[in-house]
Design a protein around this motif. Structure first.
Motif, PDB file in Angstrom:
ATOM      1  N   ALA A   2       0.855  -1.179   0.000  1.00 27.43           N
ATOM      2  CA  ALA A   2       0.000   0.000   0.000  1.00 27.43           C
ATOM      3  C   ALA A   2       0.893   1.231   0.000  1.00 27.43           C
ATOM      4  N   GLN A   3       0.466   2.288  -0.707  1.00 34.73           N
ATOM      5  CA  GLN A   3       1.313   3.465  -0.775  1.00 34.73           C
ATOM      6  C   GLN A   3       0.546   4.645  -1.313  1.00 34.73           C
ATOM      7  N   ASN A   4       1.127   5.846  -1.201  1.00 37.37           N
ATOM      8  CA  ASN A   4       0.532   7.025  -1.806  1.00 37.37           C
ATOM      9  C   ASN A   4       1.524   7.743  -2.717  1.00 37.37           C
ATOM     10  N   ALA A   5       2.594   7.095  -3.104  1.00 38.40           N
ATOM     11  CA  ALA A   5       3.557   7.682  -4.029  1.00 38.40           C
ATOM     12  C   ALA A   5       3.015   7.568  -5.447  1.00 38.40           C
ATOM     13  N   PRO A   6       3.342   8.505  -6.320  1.00 36.66           N
ATOM     14  CA  PRO A   6       2.829   8.453  -7.688  1.00 36.66           C
ATOM     15  C   PRO A   6       3.242   7.190  -8.446  1.00 36.66           C
ATOM     16  N   VAL A   7       4.484   6.755  -8.300  1.00 40.17           N
ATOM     17  CA  VAL A   7       4.964   5.569  -9.000  1.00 40.17           C
ATOM     18  C   VAL A   7       5.769   4.724  -8.031  1.00 40.17           C
ATOM     19  N   ILE A  32       5.491  16.745  -3.537  1.00 36.12           N
ATOM     20  CA  ILE A  32       4.882  15.911  -2.516  1.00 36.12           C
ATOM     21  C   ILE A  32       5.642  16.150  -1.221  1.00 36.12           C
ATOM     22  N   ALA A  33       4.940  16.547  -0.193  1.00 37.43           N
ATOM     23  CA  ALA A  33       5.600  16.847   1.080  1.00 37.43           C
ATOM     24  C   ALA A  33       5.832  15.599   1.916  1.00 37.43           C
ATOM     25  N   ALA A  34       5.057  14.536   1.669  1.00 37.62           N
ATOM     26  CA  ALA A  34       5.223  13.310   2.437  1.00 37.62           C
ATOM     27  C   ALA A  34       4.738  12.119   1.632  1.00 37.62           C
ATOM     28  N   CYS A  35       5.299  10.970   1.915  1.00 37.57           N
ATOM     29  CA  CYS A  35       4.915   9.742   1.228  1.00 37.57           C
ATOM     30  C   CYS A  35       4.997   8.600   2.221  1.00 37.57           C
ATOM     31  N   ASN A  36       4.043   7.676   2.159  1.00 35.81           N
ATOM     32  CA  ASN A  36       4.022   6.512   3.029  1.00 35.81           C
ATOM     33  C   ASN A  36       3.989   5.251   2.183  1.00 35.81           C
ATOM     34  N   ILE A  37       4.783   4.269   2.557  1.00 35.33           N
ATOM     35  CA  ILE A  37       4.793   2.974   1.874  1.00 35.33           C
ATOM     36  C   ILE A  37       4.745   1.888   2.940  1.00 35.33           C
ATOM     37  N   LYS A  38       3.824   0.965   2.791  1.00 39.97           N
ATOM     38  CA  LYS A  38       3.747  -0.159   3.722  1.00 39.97           C
ATOM     39  C   LYS A  38       3.832  -1.453   2.921  1.00 39.97           C
ATOM     40  N   ILE A  53      18.290   1.682   2.834  1.00 37.30           N
ATOM     41  CA  ILE A  53      17.724   2.748   2.028  1.00 37.30           C
ATOM     42  C   ILE A  53      18.803   3.267   1.089  1.00 37.30           C
ATOM     43  N   GLY A  54      18.516   3.235  -0.206  1.00 38.04           N
ATOM     44  CA  GLY A  54      19.485   3.660  -1.208  1.00 38.04           C
ATOM     45  C   GLY A  54      19.573   5.171  -1.320  1.00 38.04           C
ATOM     46  N   PRO A  55      20.490   5.661  -2.152  1.00 36.76           N
ATOM     47  CA  PRO A  55      20.682   7.102  -2.328  1.00 36.76           C
ATOM     48  C   PRO A  55      19.573   7.709  -3.179  1.00 36.76           C
ATOM     49  N   GLY A  56      19.492   9.023  -3.200  1.00 30.82           N
ATOM     50  CA  GLY A  56      18.566   9.691  -4.101  1.00 30.82           C
ATOM     51  C   GLY A  56      17.553  10.568  -3.394  1.00 30.82           C
ATOM     52  N   VAL A  57      16.908  10.086  -2.350  1.00 28.44           N
ATOM     53  CA  VAL A  57      15.872  10.859  -1.673  1.00 28.44           C
ATOM     54  C   VAL A  57      16.430  11.603  -0.470  1.00 28.44           C
ATOM     55  N   ILE A  58      17.390  11.023   0.201  1.00 31.78           N
ATOM     56  CA  ILE A  58      17.900  11.564   1.456  1.00 31.78           C
ATOM     57  C   ILE A  58      18.322  13.043   1.360  1.00 31.78           C
ATOM     58  N   PRO A  59      19.010  13.503   0.297  1.00 35.24           N
ATOM     59  CA  PRO A  59      19.412  14.914   0.276  1.00 35.24           C
ATOM     60  C   PRO A  59      18.229  15.880   0.279  1.00 35.24           C
ATOM     61  N   GLN A  60      17.039  15.438  -0.157  1.00 40.66           N
ATOM     62  CA  GLN A  60      15.899  16.344  -0.245  1.00 40.66           C
ATOM     63  C   GLN A  60      14.882  16.122   0.865  1.00 40.66           C
ATOM     64  N   GLY A  61      15.121  15.182   1.743  1.00 42.29           N
ATOM     65  CA  GLY A  61      14.169  14.917   2.803  1.00 42.29           C
ATOM     66  C   GLY A  61      14.717  13.885   3.768  1.00 42.29           C
ATOM     67  N   THR A  62      13.838  13.307   4.560  1.00 40.68           N
ATOM     68  CA  THR A  62      14.256  12.277   5.498  1.00 40.68           C
ATOM     69  C   THR A  62      13.328  11.071   5.374  1.00 40.68           C
ATOM     70  N   TYR A  74       7.098  -0.303   7.374  1.00 38.69           N
ATOM     71  CA  TYR A  74       6.415   0.933   7.038  1.00 38.69           C
ATOM     72  C   TYR A  74       7.445   2.037   6.876  1.00 38.69           C
ATOM     73  N   PHE A  75       7.448   2.669   5.698  1.00 37.54           N
ATOM     74  CA  PHE A  75       8.375   3.765   5.396  1.00 37.54           C
ATOM     75  C   PHE A  75       7.603   5.072   5.343  1.00 37.54           C
ATOM     76  N   GLN A  76       8.199   6.131   5.873  1.00 35.55           N
ATOM     77  CA  GLN A  76       7.650   7.467   5.747  1.00 35.55           C
ATOM     78  C   GLN A  76       8.741   8.395   5.232  1.00 35.55           C
ATOM     79  N   TRP A  77       8.415   9.172   4.208  1.00 38.82           N
ATOM     80  CA  TRP A  77       9.363  10.122   3.641  1.00 38.82           C
ATOM     81  C   TRP A  77       8.800  11.521   3.841  1.00 38.82           C
ATOM     82  N   PHE A  78       9.627  12.432   4.350  1.00 35.56           N
ATOM     83  CA  PHE A  78       9.218  13.811   4.538  1.00 35.56           C
ATOM     84  C   PHE A  78      10.238  14.708   3.861  1.00 35.56           C
ATOM     85  N   GLY A  79       9.766  15.658   3.095  1.00 34.84           N
ATOM     86  CA  GLY A  79      10.683  16.586   2.446  1.00 34.84           C
ATOM     87  C   GLY A  79       9.958  17.417   1.408  1.00 34.84           C
ATOM     88  N   ASN A  80      10.723  18.091   0.561  1.00 36.28           N
ATOM     89  CA  ASN A  80      10.144  18.935  -0.497  1.00 36.28           C
ATOM     90  C   ASN A  80      10.571  18.407  -1.854  1.00 36.28           C
TER      91      ASN A  80
END
Length: 80
Positions: A2-7, A32-38, A53-62, A74-80
């Motif tokens: 389950a997720q709310n990420a576009p792809v 997207i300010a936040a994304c959840n993946i379960k 967790i691989g590279p790519g998202v970390i510089p723009q969020g947590t 369960y993963f949660q991503w927060f950032g801009n």
């Protein structure tokens, strides 16, 4: 999954002996300010032992990872 990420995609699961590696790729975080993946699995036949967790998202969020519930990660991503 389950997720709310576009792809999001789950890649080919690789198994070696008693280890299974499940690669998950999430893309298109634009505006997207936040994304959840379960990811849910049968805890009677598999146990989660490690999350990488691989590279790519970390510089723009947590990214935070919750593995405390048996049978899911369960993963949660927060950032801009």
């Amino acid at each position: 999954m389950a997720q709310n990420a576009p792809v999001s995609t789950i890649g080919n699961i690789v198994t070696t002996g008693n280890t299974a590696i499940v690669p998950v790729t999430v893309q298109n975080f634009t505006d997207i300010a936040a994304c959840n993946i379960k990811i849910v699995f049968n805890s009677s036949i598999a146990t989660l032992t490690d999350v990488t967790i691989g590279p790519g998202v970390i510089p723009q969020g947590t990214i935070s990872v919750n593995t405390t519930v048996p049978g899911q990660v369960y993963f949660q991503w927060f950032g801009n």
